[in-house]
Design an enzyme around this catalytic site. Structure first.
Site: not given
Length: 102
Positions: A30, A33
């Site tokens: 991600c 993230c």
């Protein structure tokens, strides 16, 4: 204090913490993230009064489901074993800290 890796095996101990808990639900693939990771690490290092943990949703799908995580990154603040704040998506450091103070 460093960031803890949270799993279903140590999660009950996290919930019992007397400290305010910040959980970062993330995945290695991600992009947002990855942007959040150094911010979460910095908050953990600078604020020993909080317990900061990361939960990899790919490795711990049960925990992600328990918290209703539908997108990542998701940040969850827990006080006295109860969720008191939650945020979806990348957030700046000051916003995350404000979540912990509420």
């Amino acid at each position: 204090m460093s960031v803890l890796v949270v799993t279903k095996d140590n999660f009950s101990d996290i919930l019992k913490s007397e400290k305010t808990v910040l959980l970062d639900f993330y995945a290695d693939w991600c992009g947002p993230c990855k942007m959040m990771a150094p911010i979460v690490d910095e908050i953990a290092e600078e604020n020993p009064q909080y317990l900061v943990g990361k939960i990899n949703v790919d490795n711990e799908p049960e925990l992600a489901q328990e918290f209703g995580v539908m997108s990542i990154p998701t940040l969850v603040v827990i006080k006295e074993g109860k969720v008191v704040n939650q945020s979806l998506g990348a957030r700046p450091k000051d916003v995350i800290l404000a979540m912990l103070w509420q």
